[in-house]
Scaffold this motif. Structure first.
Motif, PDB file in Angstrom:
ATOM      1  N   GLY A  80      33.961  16.192  34.613  1.00 48.09           N
ATOM      2  CA  GLY A  80      34.929  16.496  33.340  1.00 48.09           C
ATOM      3  C   GLY A  80      35.703  15.400  33.208  1.00 48.09           C
ATOM      4  N   CYS A 146      26.387  17.046  36.339  1.00 49.20           N
ATOM      5  CA  CYS A 146      27.486  18.086  36.117  1.00 49.20           C
ATOM      6  C   CYS A 146      26.754  19.279  36.497  1.00 49.20           C
ATOM      7  CB  CYS A 146      27.754  18.222  34.793  1.00 49.20           C
ATOM      8  SG  CYS A 146      26.571  18.233  33.647  1.00 49.20           S
ATOM      9  N   THR A 154      33.614  24.191  30.378  1.00 43.00           N
ATOM     10  CA  THR A 154      34.134  23.495  29.707  1.00 43.00           C
ATOM     11  C   THR A 154      33.678  23.429  28.433  1.00 43.00           C
ATOM     12  OG1 THR A 154      32.663  21.793  30.170  1.00 43.00           O
ATOM     13  CG2 THR A 154      34.823  21.625  31.271  1.00 43.00           C
ATOM     14  N   ALA A 156      30.588  22.875  27.183  1.00 35.97           N
ATOM     15  CA  ALA A 156      30.241  21.510  27.094  1.00 35.97           C
ATOM     16  C   ALA A 156      29.539  21.309  25.814  1.00 35.97           C
ATOM     17  CB  ALA A 156      29.408  21.212  27.970  1.00 35.97           C
ATOM     18  N   GLY A 205      35.073  28.058  28.304  1.00 38.94           N
ATOM     19  CA  GLY A 205      36.011  27.175  28.022  1.00 38.94           C
ATOM     20  C   GLY A 205      37.242  27.142  28.454  1.00 38.94           C
ATOM     21  N   GLU A 207      38.130  26.728  31.282  1.00 38.38           N
ATOM     22  CA  GLU A 207      38.698  25.438  32.439  1.00 38.38           C
ATOM     23  C   GLU A 207      39.009  25.966  33.876  1.00 38.38           C
ATOM     24  OE1 GLU A 207      40.531  21.954  30.862  1.00 38.38           O
ATOM     25  OE2 GLU A 207      40.183  22.881  28.531  1.00 38.38           O
ATOM     26  N   SER A 428      40.800  18.050  20.796  1.00 39.60           N
ATOM     27  CA  SER A 428      39.596  18.092  21.966  1.00 39.60           C
ATOM     28  C   SER A 428      38.462  18.581  21.152  1.00 39.60           C
ATOM     29  CB  SER A 428      40.098  18.740  23.236  1.00 39.60           C
ATOM     30  OG  SER A 428      38.891  18.962  23.756  1.00 39.60           O
ATOM     31  N   HIS A 431      35.825  17.825  25.346  1.00 38.00           N
ATOM     32  CA  HIS A 431      36.077  17.617  26.782  1.00 38.00           C
ATOM     33  C   HIS A 431      37.370  18.858  27.200  1.00 38.00           C
ATOM     34  CE1 HIS A 431      34.970  13.251  26.265  1.00 38.00           C
ATOM     35  NE2 HIS A 431      33.915  13.957  26.287  1.00 38.00           N
ATOM     36  N   GLY A 432      37.722  19.352  26.298  1.00 31.24           N
ATOM     37  CA  GLY A 432      38.907  20.148  26.768  1.00 31.24           C
ATOM     38  C   GLY A 432      40.261  19.645  26.980  1.00 31.24           C
ATOM     39  N   GLY A 434      42.908  20.580  30.100  1.00 39.18           N
ATOM     40  CA  GLY A 434      42.902  19.938  31.510  1.00 39.18           C
ATOM     41  C   GLY A 434      44.358  19.909  31.550  1.00 39.18           C
ATOM     42  N   ARG A 470      46.664  23.856  34.274  1.00 36.39           N
ATOM     43  CA  ARG A 470      45.525  23.270  33.412  1.00 36.39           C
ATOM     44  C   ARG A 470      45.745  24.190  32.073  1.00 36.39           C
ATOM     45  NH1 ARG A 470      45.239  22.815  38.752  1.00 36.39           N
ATOM     46  NH2 ARG A 470      43.737  21.369  39.485  1.00 36.39           N
TER      47      ARG A 470
END
Ligand SMILES: Cc1cc2nc3c(=O)[nH]c(=O)nc-3n(C[C@H](O)[C@H](O)[C@H](O)COP(=O)(O)OP(=O)(O)OC[C@H]3O[C@@H](n4cnc5c(N)ncnc54)[C@H](O)[C@@H]3O)c2cc1C
Length: 482
Positions: A80, A146, A154, A156, A205, A207, A428, A431-432, A434, A470
């Motif tokens: 991540g 990953c 996430t 992805a 998503g 995280e 974003s 990647h999110g 965080g 986060r």
């Protein structure tokens, strides 16, 4: 080496007592590989590392953490890019590694679904789907490291979002261990199910902030029998976007990737490896890597060649790969650019999205703003433009001191995000948030969204032991009882 003496030694003792032998790691040497992420930018020694084997063990672990008030952070493959999977306070969080929960529980070529444990490495899940003549379409550079839980946590994206959607679009069901150790079993392979709230969406998503994903039911697809790859050179990003709009119509739904790379990215790739040559007869300002795939008796190569021949007003030069290995060489340019862009040092990564119609305008405005503010820095621009997703990264000049680099990153990010705001985009795309993007996210999120997010967090994790700090700001220490 001895375990470090820690004020939370009692908590560690409780964890060790609650879990089977060998589940809890506390020695410096043992926890080291769970302490640093892929980027190398984030490091913290966790209080301990827990490695449960099963959902029952995960539930027992979380019950213990809940009772003892032990903060935890779930960890997949550590790839991540927003600093969320390593401990946030040195010695203050227990890392929960999913690496021992790594089985593919089932695959069905009739349901076109597979049920995979969260710790399964993405590439292994893809390999097992292929063994059944199917594909799991999540595809990107980190797929060898990953893990499925990280991909779901996430949401992805990757190269194939254009055709198959984000991970969210591929999840049929989830199994999640909640903050207090209860197990939510939402693991089903139903294609249609409108019973009440779609709870799985909360965890996709999230995280690691709302629950520990232990398994996912994912859509798989018939394996394409033909894959065609082309690289074309163009005069501008506007032309690339015009080509994209045409490709969507003329290549039907067979497009699987449409990747933009500006000339600087191609130069990074060919300078990084002696065996990589300039791919076209001369340099062009903009390149697009196009991939299409199909099963059955479609003349895919003919379709792609005919499409490109008809786009002579936009395409200045191009090559259609004659074989799979030539296609892989074209993709290697894309991979090498990503790997080599930082020249072995730190660089600012951004991962932004705009409406597809605004993409060319965004790139022009952002590059002009960066050039004006930081002419000495190198901007590297590429992206999954079929999804309106651009990575605009900033590499500091050689020899710049660490503090200056930090200041450059902060200021350059704001320059880029300001342009994003003007174009109605997102800071974003993939990647999110965080910890890395938290400040910028909170500054832009509207009050109602944040209030709702806070209510969801409080409902699912009332003691705030899951990945605290986060996405949302950490609750003040006094409220947490630290
Ligand atoms: C070279 C490279 C290329 C990349 N390309 C892309 C790309 O094209 N598209 C894209 O979207 N991303 C990309 N990424 C980012 C990254 O690979 C993805 O975000 C990936 O999904 C993270 O998976 P992971 O297993 O490494 O998760 P980690 O890094 O270990 O964790 C990521 C987050 O998920 C949480 N988490 C992990 N497992 C669980 C679980 N079981 N339950 C709950 N929470 C959990 C963690 O706490 C953390 O918040 C790339 C990264 C690299 C290094």
């Amino acid at each position: 080496m001895n375990a470090v003496a820690h004020p939370k030694a009692q908590a560690i003792a409780a964890l060790v007592a609650a879990m089977p032998e060998g589940t809890i790691l506390t020695l410096d040497d043992d926890v080291a590989r769970y302490s640093r992420d892929w980027s190398g930018d984030h490091y913290a020694r966790p209080l301990a590392v827990a490695r449960p084997h099963s959902v029952d063990e995960m539930a027992a672990l979380m019950r213990c953490c809940h009772l003892e008030g032990i903060p935890v952070v779930p960890q997949g493959g550590l790839t991540g890019l927003v600093g969320a999977a390593v401990a946030s306070r040195p010695g203050g969080e227990v890392v929960i590694s999913l690496e021992r929960m790594n089985k593919v529980r089932s695959i069905s070529g009739i349901d076109f679904a597979m049920v995979v444990e969260a710790g399964c490495i993405l590439e292994e899940a893809k390999r097992q789907a292929e063994a059944q003549d199917c594909i799991l379409p999540i595809t990107f550079g980190a797929q060898g490291s990953c893990r499925i839980g990280g991909n779901v946590a996430t949401n992805a994206g990757g190269f194939n979002v254009l055709r198959y959607g984000m991970t969210r679009d591929l999840v049929l069901g989830l199994e999640v261990v909640l903050a207090d150790g209860r197990v939510w079993n939402g693991l089903k392979v139903l294609r249609k199910d409108n019973r009440g709230y779609d709870l799985k969406q909360l965890f996709i998503g999230s995280e690691g902030t709302l629950g520990i994903i232990t398994a996912a039911a994912l859509k798989i697809f018939p394996r394409p029998t033909q894959v065609e790859t082309a690289l074309v050179g163009l005069g501008s990003v506007e032309d690339a976007m015009a080509l994209y709009a045409r490709a969507r119509r003329e290549c039907s739904d067979l497009l699987t990737a449409f990747e933009l790379i500006l000339r600087g990215g191609i130069e990074i790739a060919i300078n990084a490896r002696d065996d990589l040559k300039d791919p076209l007869s001369q340099p062009y300002p903009v390149y697009v890597l196009i991939e299409a795939s199909a099963a059955g008796r479609v003349d895919l190569k003919g379709l792609l060649e005919e499409f490109l021949a008809g786009a002579g007003d936009l395409v200045l030069d191009g090559v259609v790969a004659a074989s799979r290995s030539q296609g892989d060489r074209l993709w290697l340019l894309r991979e090498m650019m990503v790997e080599a862009q930082g020249r072995g040092g730190r660089y600012l990564r951004t991962d932004v999205a705009v409406p597809i119609s605004s993409l060319a305008g965004f790139v022009a405005d952002a590059l002009a703003a960066l050039e004006k503010a930081y002419p000495q820095a190198l901007a590297v621009t590429y992206g999954h433009v079929g999804d309106g997703n651009i990575h605009l990264n900033v590499v500091p000049p050689k020899g710049m001191g660490a503090e200056e680099v930090e200041a450059l990153f902060h200021a350059a990010e704001e320059v880029i995000f300001d342009v994003i705001d003007r174009h109605g985009g997102s800071i974003s795309a993939e990647h999110g948030i965080g910890r890395v993007k938290q400040k910028a996210y909170l500054a832009r999120a509207d009050a109602v969204s944040l209030e709702l997010a806070g209510l969801i967090k409080d409902a699912l994790d009332p003691s705030h032991i899951l990945s605290e700090g986060r996405i949302l700001a950490a609750r003040p220490a006094a409220a947490r009882g630290d």
